[in-house]
Design a protein around this motif. Sequence first.
Motif, PDB file in Angstrom:
ATOM      1  N   UNK A 223       0.853  -1.194   0.000  1.00 10.75           N
ATOM      2  CA  UNK A 223       0.000   0.000   0.000  1.00 10.75           C
ATOM      3  C   UNK A 223       0.884   1.239   0.000  1.00 10.75           C
ATOM      4  N   UNK A 224       1.629   1.414  -1.042  1.00  8.15           N
ATOM      5  CA  UNK A 224       2.577   2.525  -1.100  1.00  8.15           C
ATOM      6  C   UNK A 224       1.910   3.848  -1.447  1.00  8.15           C
ATOM      7  N   UNK A 225       0.688   3.804  -1.924  1.00  5.67           N
ATOM      8  CA  UNK A 225      -0.002   5.028  -2.299  1.00  5.67           C
ATOM      9  C   UNK A 225      -0.771   5.556  -1.102  1.00  5.67           C
ATOM     10  N   UNK A 226      -0.277   6.605  -0.480  1.00  3.49           N
ATOM     11  CA  UNK A 226      -0.891   7.134   0.741  1.00  3.49           C
ATOM     12  C   UNK A 226      -2.252   7.771   0.489  1.00  3.49           C
ATOM     13  N   UNK A 227      -2.643   7.966  -0.771  1.00  5.24           N
ATOM     14  CA  UNK A 227      -3.961   8.536  -1.057  1.00  5.24           C
ATOM     15  C   UNK A 227      -4.989   7.442  -1.382  1.00  5.24           C
ATOM     16  N   UNK A 228      -4.583   6.194  -1.357  1.00 10.06           N
ATOM     17  CA  UNK A 228      -5.513   5.091  -1.613  1.00 10.06           C
ATOM     18  C   UNK A 228      -6.581   5.031  -0.533  1.00 10.06           C
ATOM     19  N   UNK A 229      -7.781   4.626  -0.938  1.00 10.43           N
ATOM     20  CA  UNK A 229      -8.863   4.355   0.004  1.00 10.43           C
ATOM     21  C   UNK A 229      -9.407   2.980  -0.351  1.00 10.43           C
ATOM     22  N   UNK A 230      -9.369   2.070   0.606  1.00  5.38           N
ATOM     23  CA  UNK A 230      -9.866   0.702   0.397  1.00  5.38           C
ATOM     24  C   UNK A 230     -11.148   0.521   1.194  1.00  5.38           C
ATOM     25  N   UNK A 231     -11.792  -0.577   0.952  1.00  2.00           N
ATOM     26  CA  UNK A 231     -13.044  -0.863   1.643  1.00  2.00           C
ATOM     27  C   UNK A 231     -14.201  -0.257   0.879  1.00  2.00           C
ATOM     28  N   UNK A 232     -14.779   0.786   1.440  1.00  2.00           N
ATOM     29  CA  UNK A 232     -15.911   1.491   0.834  1.00  2.00           C
ATOM     30  C   UNK A 232     -17.079   0.544   0.591  1.00  2.00           C
TER      31      UNK A 232
ATOM     32  N   UNK B 124      -0.929  -5.423  11.064  1.00  2.00           N
ATOM     33  CA  UNK B 124       0.183  -6.191  11.605  1.00  2.00           C
ATOM     34  C   UNK B 124       1.540  -5.552  11.336  1.00  2.00           C
ATOM     35  N   UNK B 125       1.543  -4.498  10.523  1.00  2.00           N
ATOM     36  CA  UNK B 125       2.761  -3.723  10.301  1.00  2.00           C
ATOM     37  C   UNK B 125       2.365  -2.330   9.829  1.00  2.00           C
ATOM     38  N   UNK B 126       3.055  -1.312  10.314  1.00  2.00           N
ATOM     39  CA  UNK B 126       2.755   0.053   9.906  1.00  2.00           C
ATOM     40  C   UNK B 126       1.509   0.591  10.582  1.00  2.00           C
TER      41      UNK B 126
ATOM     42  N   UNK C 241      -2.459   5.039   4.655  1.00  2.00           N
ATOM     43  CA  UNK C 241      -1.562   3.928   4.937  1.00  2.00           C
ATOM     44  C   UNK C 241      -0.121   4.414   5.064  1.00  2.00           C
ATOM     45  N   UNK C 242       0.566   3.932   6.077  1.00  2.00           N
ATOM     46  CA  UNK C 242       1.993   4.227   6.193  1.00  2.00           C
ATOM     47  C   UNK C 242       2.766   3.339   5.228  1.00  2.00           C
ATOM     48  N   UNK C 243       3.997   3.691   4.985  1.00  2.00           N
ATOM     49  CA  UNK C 243       4.870   2.857   4.170  1.00  2.00           C
ATOM     50  C   UNK C 243       5.044   1.510   4.882  1.00  2.00           C
TER      51      UNK C 243
END
Length: 141
Positions: A47-56, A69-71, A108-110
């Motif tokens: 998830x390198x794109x910090x502007x991504x939105x998942x779920x919805x 579990x990380x970040x 999302x963080x790196x």
Amino acid sequence: MDPIIVKNSGYIELKKIQDERDGNLIIMETLKNIPFEIKRVYYINNLENSVSVRGKHAHRELEQVIFCISGSFILGLDDGSQKQKIFMNKDNIGVLLGKHLWHTMEEFSSGCVLLVVASDYYQESDYIRDYNLFKNIVGQQ
């Protein structure tokens, strides 16, 4: 952690055994600390794109527990009358995503990795992907 105020949700804490030299062991057990029989497990990474939105979306019957579990990331919850944002960054603390609960994941963080356990197998018919339909369904309850 702030209390969860939306319906059909809550925190799930997993047992964490820390060994300074040999890392952490985190234990998840169906029908013990996970309140349902686990039928599906999936994870989301890269998830390198910090502007991504998942779920919805929301689910008609499916229950899930989501972990970071990380970040870190922001989990958005909406039960149709109340909304809440939760900062997820603890590997042994998850959030129960009950049925009829709209959820999003963003900021999302790196290196962020999400882990989700679900109460049933994938069924597209269980998804509510239209927010207006979701509002109508929860308004009728």
